[in-house]
Design a protein around this motif. Structure first.
Motif, PDB file in Angstrom:
ATOM      1  N   PRO A  94       0.791  -1.237   0.000  1.00  0.00           N
ATOM      2  CA  PRO A  94       0.000   0.000   0.000  1.00  0.00           C
ATOM      3  C   PRO A  94       0.826   1.291   0.000  1.00  0.00           C
ATOM      4  CG  PRO A  94      -1.072  -1.606   1.399  1.00  0.00           C
ATOM      5  CD  PRO A  94       0.212  -2.237   0.918  1.00  0.00           C
ATOM      6  N   LEU A  95       1.936   1.322   0.703  1.00  0.00           N
ATOM      7  CA  LEU A  95       2.734   2.554   0.726  1.00  0.00           C
ATOM      8  C   LEU A  95       3.208   2.917  -0.678  1.00  0.00           C
ATOM      9  CD1 LEU A  95       4.101   4.829   2.342  1.00  0.00           C
ATOM     10  CD2 LEU A  95       6.027   3.281   2.767  1.00  0.00           C
ATOM     11  N   LYS A  99       2.034   6.167  -2.997  1.00  0.00           N
ATOM     12  CA  LYS A  99       2.973   7.124  -3.602  1.00  0.00           C
ATOM     13  C   LYS A  99       2.707   7.287  -5.103  1.00  0.00           C
ATOM     14  CE  LYS A  99       6.713   6.415  -0.312  1.00  0.00           C
ATOM     15  NZ  LYS A  99       8.014   5.776  -0.068  1.00  0.00           N
ATOM     16  N   GLN A 129      -6.144   5.874   3.369  1.00  0.00           N
ATOM     17  CA  GLN A 129      -5.718   6.737   4.471  1.00  0.00           C
ATOM     18  C   GLN A 129      -4.284   7.224   4.247  1.00  0.00           C
ATOM     19  OE1 GLN A 129      -7.312   3.856   4.438  1.00  0.00           O
ATOM     20  NE2 GLN A 129      -7.969   3.183   6.448  1.00  0.00           N
ATOM     21  N   MET A 130      -3.435   6.337   3.716  1.00  0.00           N
ATOM     22  CA  MET A 130      -2.035   6.722   3.479  1.00  0.00           C
ATOM     23  C   MET A 130      -1.966   7.782   2.394  1.00  0.00           C
ATOM     24  SD  MET A 130      -0.270   3.001   3.590  1.00  0.00           S
ATOM     25  CE  MET A 130       1.300   3.552   4.098  1.00  0.00           C
ATOM     26  N   ALA A 132      -4.342   9.903   1.525  1.00  0.00           N
ATOM     27  CA  ALA A 132      -4.849  11.168   2.069  1.00  0.00           C
ATOM     28  C   ALA A 132      -3.766  11.833   2.908  1.00  0.00           C
ATOM     29  CB  ALA A 132      -6.105  10.907   2.906  1.00  0.00           C
ATOM     30  N   GLY A 133      -3.078  11.045   3.719  1.00  0.00           N
ATOM     31  CA  GLY A 133      -2.022  11.600   4.567  1.00  0.00           C
ATOM     32  C   GLY A 133      -0.921  12.259   3.750  1.00  0.00           C
ATOM     33  N   ILE A 134      -0.404  11.542   2.766  1.00  0.00           N
ATOM     34  CA  ILE A 134       0.745  12.105   2.041  1.00  0.00           C
ATOM     35  C   ILE A 134       0.336  13.234   1.089  1.00  0.00           C
ATOM     36  CG2 ILE A 134       2.249  10.077   2.293  1.00  0.00           C
ATOM     37  CD1 ILE A 134       1.584   9.195  -0.473  1.00  0.00           C
ATOM     38  N   GLY A 136      -1.852  15.382   2.143  1.00  0.00           N
ATOM     39  CA  GLY A 136      -2.295  16.446   3.037  1.00  0.00           C
ATOM     40  C   GLY A 136      -3.771  16.755   2.863  1.00  0.00           C
ATOM     41  N   TRP A 137      -4.527  15.759   2.379  1.00  0.00           N
ATOM     42  CA  TRP A 137      -5.967  15.944   2.167  1.00  0.00           C
ATOM     43  C   TRP A 137      -6.752  15.302   3.318  1.00  0.00           C
ATOM     44  CZ3 TRP A 137      -7.201  14.368  -3.634  1.00  0.00           C
ATOM     45  CH2 TRP A 137      -6.511  15.229  -4.499  1.00  0.00           C
ATOM     46  N   PRO A 138      -7.969  15.765   3.548  1.00  0.00           N
ATOM     47  CA  PRO A 138      -8.812  15.071   4.523  1.00  0.00           C
ATOM     48  C   PRO A 138      -9.316  13.749   3.953  1.00  0.00           C
ATOM     49  CG  PRO A 138     -10.041  16.838   3.493  1.00  0.00           C
ATOM     50  CD  PRO A 138      -8.643  16.937   2.956  1.00  0.00           C
ATOM     51  N   GLN A 139      -9.776  12.867   4.826  1.00  0.00           N
ATOM     52  CA  GLN A 139     -10.211  11.535   4.399  1.00  0.00           C
ATOM     53  C   GLN A 139     -11.599  11.234   4.956  1.00  0.00           C
ATOM     54  OE1 GLN A 139      -6.902   9.542   6.454  1.00  0.00           O
ATOM     55  NE2 GLN A 139      -8.378   8.558   7.827  1.00  0.00           N
TER      56      GLN A 139
END
Ligand SMILES: Cc1cc2nc3c(=O)[nH]c(=O)nc-3n(C[C@H](O)[C@H](O)[C@H](O)COP(=O)(O)OP(=O)(O)OC[C@H]3O[C@@H](n4cnc5c(N)ncnc54)[C@H](O)[C@@H]3O)c2cc1C
Ligand SMILES: Nc1ncnc2c1ncn2[C@@H]1O[C@H](COP(=O)(O)O)[C@@H](O)[C@H]1O
Lengths: 249, 314
Positions: A94-95, A99, A129-130, A132-134, A136-139
């Motif tokens: 997933p990571l 990306k 979720q990953m 969205a995190g990278i 910088g967006w909300p999820q």
């Protein structure tokens, strides 16, 4: 608004998988493969947004081997506009997928990513979720209802205690739960039409993504199997056994 | 040994049992620091400070944490991360929302639904709806993971008192906002914590039959009520009753499956129960393959009889 829908090709949910005897993984030879069920729901939701004229274009993307074009075609037949295959010879974690999706979001200037909450093969429940995190967006994870306005996504989420509604400033990532909608079957004319829709094939490095895996699989085993028990003949016998034998009531 | 940061989930009133299961998992990996986030949560921090195994509590008390939104919570974990070798949450809706997000921000591949800890880098997790278990080794310097509560005993809530430290870095959230919650009233035990669960499936035909036939039996057994996805989809019961691969994972002492066929996605959520009872009119239903006690027959006649029989017990 451009919508990106990542779709994964997985072992069909009806298949009872078998662990390879050398413990190296799952035997997928000759097994029926399909689009991850949660991703079908994501495609359906995106198509509905297009029908409501909220979405302007739907791009579907799959990361994996060439055969993933099948699930892209299915999504195109459901109503997506074009496909992107990010070619990988092995399954990426997933990571790495997050990306690659981030790079594609930047290239395409996407406003909304609609994706499955969980791939039913690795059961990770992580990629959205990953991403969205990278970004910088909300999820809005585990969505069972989505309402999109000019700058906000209002998402009703399935949480442990019931339902929760959150408002997210767009752009955002939404992950779908089972009750969001009922995906349509593609009609034959749409399947025919989908054959002419474009699928672009690109390599990860073309998106500027280098990734080395962080997880290695040591082994895969079959979980201890429960032995079937006995059949009871009457309610009295059942209650008696639960009390005296199993001692659970 | 490492340092394990364990996220303490609570509902504003009390700590969720699953957080205590997560502490047990954390204790296998290092000294446990419990992080409590919320608004006006002194009482939660105090309760966390006496859970057995907790060496320190970090409390982040701020309005931004009022509704357990993923964006500020993940930022909090990212702030705290440098001091820890492992960051752990129970695999609940909240845990699953924040751990991968924080992992992405930290450039870590998270490990979901851990059911076994082999060593500091090696973990067991189910894949393919629990039809296989994968042992995976992580090369990340810091591990982020969610743990399945049913695989770790809850840490006792009454150990020695650990010190409480205040986290005072301001965390902003302009991207998400809580709107509302719909929490169906439920006076029965919570599914994931119940000792006994009575579950119904499509065989119940409607919500009325759930109320008439399932609820009284659940009440007599002090049980939680669960359901298959088919029963939830058909609107017999609310979504938070769903047991399975994509619903709740349970492992009670007694699980009674009524009018449930036993699809792999349902089995994934309950096959680790200690005793399984199945009531189904189809003797070939797959649920019987995992049931310790199976009864073939019509639930509409069996359940009223079971209800009467349980009366005799009381
Ligand atoms: C991606 C995905 C995820 C899923 N996740 C989950 C999940 O988390 N949880 C889940 O439960 N399902 C899940 N499912 C759905 C799952 O595949 C099954 O469809 C579902 O579990 C079936 O529910 P059921 O057993 O109630 O219904 P059915 O399969 O229709 O079974 C009903 C049973 O009731 C019996 N019955 C009927 N009438 C009577 C009577 N009068 N007396 C006694 N017995 C009777 C029948 O013999 C039958 O066995 C998922 C599916 C997908 C695709
Ligand atoms: N290889 C992939 N190709 C396309 N989408 C993917 C891929 N892997 C994961 N996804 C997306 O991420 C979601 C969650 O997957 P996971 O985090 O692996 O459970 C899936 O439902 C897909 O929408």
């Amino acid at each position: 608004m451009k919508v990106l829908v990542p779709v994964k090709r997985v072992v069909d949910y009806n298949v009872k998988v078998r662990v390879k005897s050398d413990g190296s993984g799952i035997d997928t030879a000759g097994v029926k493969m399909s689009m991850n069920p949660f991703d079908e729901i994501a495609v359906e939701e995106a198509v509905r947004l297009k029908e409501q004229r909220v979405a302007s274009e739907i791009i579907v993307v799959s990361v994996g081997i060439n055969a993933c074009q099948d699930v892209l075609r299915t999504a195109l037949a459901m109503g997506a506009d074009r496909g992107v295959l990010i070619a990988a010879t092995e399954t990426l974690e997933p990571l790495a997928v997050a990306k690659l999706l981030k790079a594609l979001v930047a290239r395409e200037i996407v406003q909304l990513v609609m994706m499955g909450k969980q791939a039913i093969d690795d059961d990770m429940n992580a990629t959205g979720q990953m991403l969205a995190g990278i970004l910088g967006w909300p999820q809005g994870t585990f969505a069972s209802k989505v309402v999109i306005t000019a700058d906000t996504a209002t998402v009703t989420r399935e949480v442990d205690s019931g339902l929760e509604t959150v408002a997210l400033a767009l752009p955002a990532v939404i992950t779908t739960d089972l009750r969001l909608n009922e995906p349509r079957y593609a009609s034959l004319p749409n399947v025919m039409r989908a054959r002419k829709k474009p699928i672009e094939v690109i390599a990860p490095h073309e998106l500027g993504v280098e990734h080395s895996p962080r997880l290695t699989v040591v082994n895969v085993t079959e979980p201890a199997r429960r032995a079937a028990g006995i059949k009871v003949k009457s309610v009295q016998e059942l209650v008696e056994r639960l009390r005296k034998e199993a001692k659970v009531i | 040994m490492g340092q394990a940061l364990v996220f303490i989930e609570h509902d504003g009133t009390e700590i969720k049992t699953q957080a205590r299961n997560a502490i047990t998992a954390g204790s296998k990996l290092g000294d446990v620091v419990a992080v409590v986030a919320g608004y006006n949560v002194d009482h939660i921090a105090k309760a966390a400070s006496v859970i057995s195994g907790v060496k320190k509590v970090v409390v982040a008390d701020d309005e931004v944490f009022s509704f357990a939104l993923a964006e500020p919570l993940a930022d909090l974990l990212v702030h705290l991360a440098p001091s820890y070798s492992h960051i752990i949450a129970a695999s609940t809706a909240i845990g699953k929302s924040i751990i991968p997000r924080a992992a992405g921000l930290l450039d870590v591949q998270p490990i979901s639904e851990v059911i076994g800890i082999i060593d500091a880098n090696t973990f067991v997790r189910p894949i393919y709806a629990g039809n296989a278990n994968a042992t995976v080794r992580s090369s990340d310097t810091r591990k982020l993971m969610t743990v399945r509560a049913t695989s770790f005993d809850p840490a006792p809530p009454d150990g020695a008192t650990a010190p409480i430290e205040v986290f005072d870095v301001a965390i902003a959230n302009t991207k998400s906002r809580f709107v509302s919650a719909e929490v169906p009233k439920n006076e029965r035990p919570e599914l994931t914590a119940a000792r006994v669960i009575v579950s119904g499936g499509r065989g119940l035909q409607n919500g009325e039959n759930f109320r008439k036939l399932i609820y009284p039996i659940a009440d007599k057994l002090c049980a939680a009520v669960g359901a298959s996805r088919a029963a939830v989809d058909a609107g017999f019961v609310p979504n938070d009753y769903q047991v399975g691969q994509t619903g709740k994972i349970v492992a009670p002492d007694l699980y009674v499956a009524i009018g449930i066929s036993g699809a792999i996605q349902h089995l994934a959520g309950m096959k680790d129960s200690k005793i399984i009872v199945a009531i189904n009119k189809d003797e070939d239903a797959p649920i019987f393959q995992v049931a310790d006690y199976g009864m073939v027959g019509d639930l509409f006649s069996i359940l009223p009889e079971l209800d009467r029989e349980l009366d005799c017990l009381a």
